[in-house]
Scaffold this motif. Structure first.
Motif, PDB file in Angstrom:
ATOM      1  N   SER A 144      -3.879  -5.388   9.641  1.00 20.76           N
ATOM      2  CA  SER A 144      -3.386  -4.048   9.323  1.00 20.76           C
ATOM      3  C   SER A 144      -2.550  -3.453  10.453  1.00 20.76           C
ATOM      4  O   SER A 144      -1.732  -2.565  10.219  1.00 20.76           O
ATOM      5  CB  SER A 144      -4.562  -3.117   9.011  1.00 20.76           C
ATOM      6  N   ASP A 191       0.861  -1.177   0.000  1.00 21.16           N
ATOM      7  CA  ASP A 191       0.000   0.000   0.000  1.00 21.16           C
ATOM      8  C   ASP A 191       0.899   1.229   0.000  1.00 21.16           C
ATOM      9  O   ASP A 191       1.598   1.504   0.987  1.00 21.16           O
ATOM     10  CB  ASP A 191      -0.900  -0.005   1.234  1.00 21.16           C
ATOM     11  N   THR A 209       0.660   3.839   2.980  1.00 24.26           N
ATOM     12  CA  THR A 209       1.215   3.536   4.293  1.00 24.26           C
ATOM     13  C   THR A 209       2.607   2.934   4.213  1.00 24.26           C
ATOM     14  O   THR A 209       3.314   2.886   5.222  1.00 24.26           O
ATOM     15  CB  THR A 209       0.301   2.549   5.039  1.00 24.26           C
ATOM     16  N   GLU A 251      -0.025  -4.707   2.192  1.00 23.77           N
ATOM     17  CA  GLU A 251      -1.456  -4.801   2.431  1.00 23.77           C
ATOM     18  C   GLU A 251      -2.033  -6.142   2.013  1.00 23.77           C
ATOM     19  O   GLU A 251      -3.131  -6.519   2.427  1.00 23.77           O
ATOM     20  CB  GLU A 251      -2.188  -3.692   1.665  1.00 23.77           C
TER      21      GLU A 251
END
Length: 798
Positions: free
Chosen positions: A650, A622, A625, A629
């Protein structure tokens, strides 16, 4: 042309024909002998393919030579028919045309051009064979309603034929026009002056040129629907098809007007017609809309995903979370090859495989040393190391690997293996050298003069590399990734055969392994016996329709999946090269669904070794971030390929490989170990970041080696990550203990600049998480920021 000139020209043509025929015959015979030695069923397939290639080449050359010869004779005749009072053009050229030998010279030039233009049609052999078989996918394209199989099987042949006809007509027209201008048959004084013979000739050529332009417009909507040069929305294809009907009509009208001009000198009429066709073509090219892939609406994207499930095998299913099959991997091909390489001039070669012992399969690196009188084969244990981080290798009849690097067995120089020389001569398997004529044929075919020096009883081997061998036997597939299987002192090389195409409709076209493709599936399994060189090709149990069609055309070379031996089926692995492509496309789909356009042109995610042989993992990051993911996992299970997706928690997902590598490199322990290795004249190297699914969730780790001169290597450091908790140690167990705080060894950031950089990165991530309302992400980033400022190992936030 004088009789002596004719004899010289005839002799030169005869020599060229004999050289071409001799080289083709030598290759044909050498291939037959070679096939009989390595894969007897291949003799029929190779013969059929060689004859098809020869027939296509001859058809292309004969057609091109006849075409250019006819144009040359017509042009010479038209120039000679000019009355003296209408003579013009280049006087030197006219004098050459008036000579008796001009027709013979024109034929010779036509022969040369025809061979250059018509040669190479033999490369159409695979496309023609596939078109004859036909492929049905059962998925019609949304714009034109054709089955997707038609685009990959039939369209490529039609495109090649149309392009070949266009080259013949366009090149013929250009050469004829140039000839008439130089010869004075076409002159521009106060206006256009052209002889009747030249006008008839040029009019017919213009009519043919308009016809091939019309056929290109017939094919244009199909090429656009096939994603050539890029996929577009279905509505755009329908618009282009409507315009194509108009352009075809204009082309037919221009062809008819060109014929009329050939009969009557209506220069303005034909000029206006061609100006209108040119304006229509330019207008259609520049004014028609062309919707790029990133501007498709939701319906088109949903349809594209449906087609990509077929084209790229994108059918992942959720992975059960209760499966924990973690097997660590400490080596890779670079380190394994270093252990058996004598020096930089004679490096080793290594491939990851499986060693079948009485206690079960064990992951190993099969390392092949530089050849001599024999080729040593070392089985390096991949899932464990010696007490000091050194390598362990398997010995014959040993119940467990032992310290050191000792060969399990030795192969003969003629054995099939990766990194083998182009040609080898000796005893064992291979083609018998035989008498002098037989050796001459093989030397000519392989362009290897050293074969002439072999004795009659020696054997000659070539294409010993498993990938090259299979590529020669079955060029309709793309062969990559050698996986050795070792059992009872015998080695079999198992190679993946991919089916590629560039004209599958709707889907994205990507650059993969140097090929621009829109279709990639693993359809074949090649098995090469290292000792004997015997080669077998099997259809993959879950083969796609295109692979099945190719297998049917290549029978009896390709055996059905039902004949796949159980011992081979048990060790087949998921095609890791394909997993990288699937991960890239999957990442783009998720980015589009999230409205993130920054990942559209992202680099392909790295494919890393999974938890056990035959399984491979590809992390999807991702970009918002910087964390993993999703994990795509390819596995061979139940006699078929399985694509799993694993969604990590997560709050505990590790970061991207590049981020983890940078953070690990800032550890004091990392820098101390690296400096120590470099100070001892060794080379410090790190493996790719590995990911594994454990009972604690998704974790990451990375071994580091000391590669010393003389083929010595050892694992000197292992770094690990679980969520925000990082660790490092001399062993994997020590690294996990340090990440949990069970040992007090300092892993702090090494200097103030690095600490500030780390703190700034976490500050930015905390701010970003707070702005988007991600409180969990904010807590994690804030805890990491605090740890970076204190230079302590970060702990998991509560």
């Amino acid at each position: 042309m004088t009789p002596r000139s004719r004899r010289i020209a005839a002799a030169l043509v005869a020599i060229a024909v004999l050289l071409f025929a001799g080289r083709w015959l030598a290759q044909f015979l050498a291939d037959r002998w070679w096939a009989a030695a390595v894969a007897p069923p291949a003799a029929v397939t190779l013969t059929r393919r060689a004859l098809l290639r020869l027939g296509l080449d001859l058809a292309g050359v004969v057609l091109a030579v006849l075409w250019f010869a006819g144009q040359a004779q017509a042009a010479v005749g038209a120039i000679r028919a000019l009355p003296l009072r209408e003579r013009g053009g280049n006087s030197a050229f006219r004098s050459l045309v008036d000579r008796p030998q001009a027709r013979g010279a024109a034929l010779l030039i036509a022969l040369i051009i025809g061979v250059l233009v018509g040669g190479g049609t033999g490369e159409w052999a695979d496309a023609v064979t596939l078109a004859g078989q036909g492929v049905t996918v059962g998925l019609p394209d949304p714009a034109l309603g054709r089955d997707a199989g038609w685009y990959v099987a039939r369209l490529p042949v039609w495109v090649r034929l149309q392009a070949f006809a266009t080259v013949l007509v366009l090149l013929g027209f250009g050469l004829v026009l140039l000839t008439y201008v130089l010869g004075g048959a076409v002159r521009i004084t106060r206006g256009l002056a052209i002889s009747d013979e030249a006008r008839v000739h040029l009019g017919i050529l213009l009519a043919l040129l308009a016809s091939v332009i019309g056929t290109s417009q017939i094919l244009a909507p199909f090429e656009l629907a096939a994603g050539l040069p890029a996929p577009v929305a279905s509505g755009i294809v329908e618009l282009h098809r409507s315009v194509a009907f108009v352009l075809v009509g204009v082309s037919v009208a221009v062809a008819m007007l060109s014929i009329i001009w050939a009969l009557r000198p209506l220069h303005s009429l034909v000029a206006g017609a061609w100006l209108a066709l040119s304006a229509a073509m330019v207008g259609a090219y520049y004014l028609l809309p062309d919707t790029p892939t990133d501007a498709l609406d939701a319906e088109d994207r949903s349809r594209r995903r449906e087609f990509e499930r077929i084209a790229y095998g994108l059918t992942p299913v959720p992975r059960p979370r209760n499966q924990d099959r973690t097997v660590p991997s400490f080596w890779d091909s670079t380190a394994a090859a270093h252990l058996v390489g004598s020096d930089t001039a004679h490096p080793g070669v290594a491939a990851r495989g499986r060693y079948l012992t009485s206690a079960g399969d064990r992951p190993v690196w099969v390392a092949i040393a530089a050849p001599g009188d024999s080729v040593p084969i070392v089985l390096l244990a991949d899932d464990t190391t010696a007490a000091g981080g050194g390598p362990l290798s398997w010995r014959a009849a040993a119940a467990a690997p032992v310290a050191g690097v000792e060969p399990l067995l030795h192969l003969a120089p003629l054995a099939a293996r990766p990194g083998a020389p182009p040609v080898a001569i000796g005893s064992g398997s291979g083609v018998r050298a035989g008498n002098a004529l037989r050796r001459l044929v093989m030397a000519w075919a392989r362009q290897a003069p050293r074969i002439l020096g072999a004795t009659s009883e020696e054997r000659v081997g070539w294409l010993l590399d498993p990938e090259q061998r299979l590529q020669h036997l079955a060029p309709f597939a793309y062969w990559r990734t050698v996986r050795p299987r070792v059992e009872s002192g015998r080695i079999h090389w198992i190679v993946d055969g991919f089916v590629l195409a560039e004209s599958f409709p709707v889907v994205r076209r990507v650059l993969w392994e140097g090929h621009r493709i829109s279709y990639a599936r693993a359809g074949f399994v090649g098995v090469v016996d290292a000792q004997t060189g015997t080669t077998r090709i099997y259809l993959r149990p879950d083969a796609d329709p295109m692979a099945r069609a190719l297998a049917q055309s290549a029978a009896p070379l390709v055996l059905p999946a039902e004949q796949l031996p159980a011992e081979v089926s048990r060790v087949i692995a998921y095609p890791d090269l394909l997993l990288g492509l699937q991960a890239e496309l999957y990442a783009i789909d998720r980015a589009e669904a999230a409205g993130d356009s920054t990942a559209i042109n992202s680099p392909r995610p790295p494919v890393v070794v999974g938890e056990q042989p035959g399984r491979y993992l590809a992390p999807i990051v991702d970009r918002r971030t910087g964390r993993v993911e999703l994990l795509l996992e390819g596995d061979w299970e139940g006699g078929r390929d399985r694509l799993w997706e694993y969604l990590p928690d997560s709050t505990s997902a590790p970061e991207a490989p590049d981020v983890l590598t940078r953070r690990w490199q800032r550890f004091s322990l990392f820098q101390q170990v690296r400096d120590s290795v470099l100070a001892s004249t060794g080379k410090f190297a790190t493996a790719a970041v590995r990911y594994a699914v454990t009972g604690d969730g998704l974790v990451a780790y990375q071994p580091a080696w000391a590669l010393e001169p003389g083929g010595r290597a050892s694992v000197v450091l292992v770094t690990v990550a679980s969520g925000d908790r990082l660790g490092a140690g001399r062993t994997l167990e020590e690294a996990w203990r340090s990440s949990r705080g069970e040992i007090t060894q300092s892993l702090g950031i090494s200097d103030d600049a690095a600490a500030r950089e780390e703190a700034l990165r976490w500050l930015q991530e905390a701010d970003s998480a707070l702005r988007r309302g991600d409180l969990v992400g904010f807590a994690r980033a804030f805890a990491a920021l605090k740890s970076a400022l204190q230079r302590d190992p970060p702990s998991r936030p509560k």
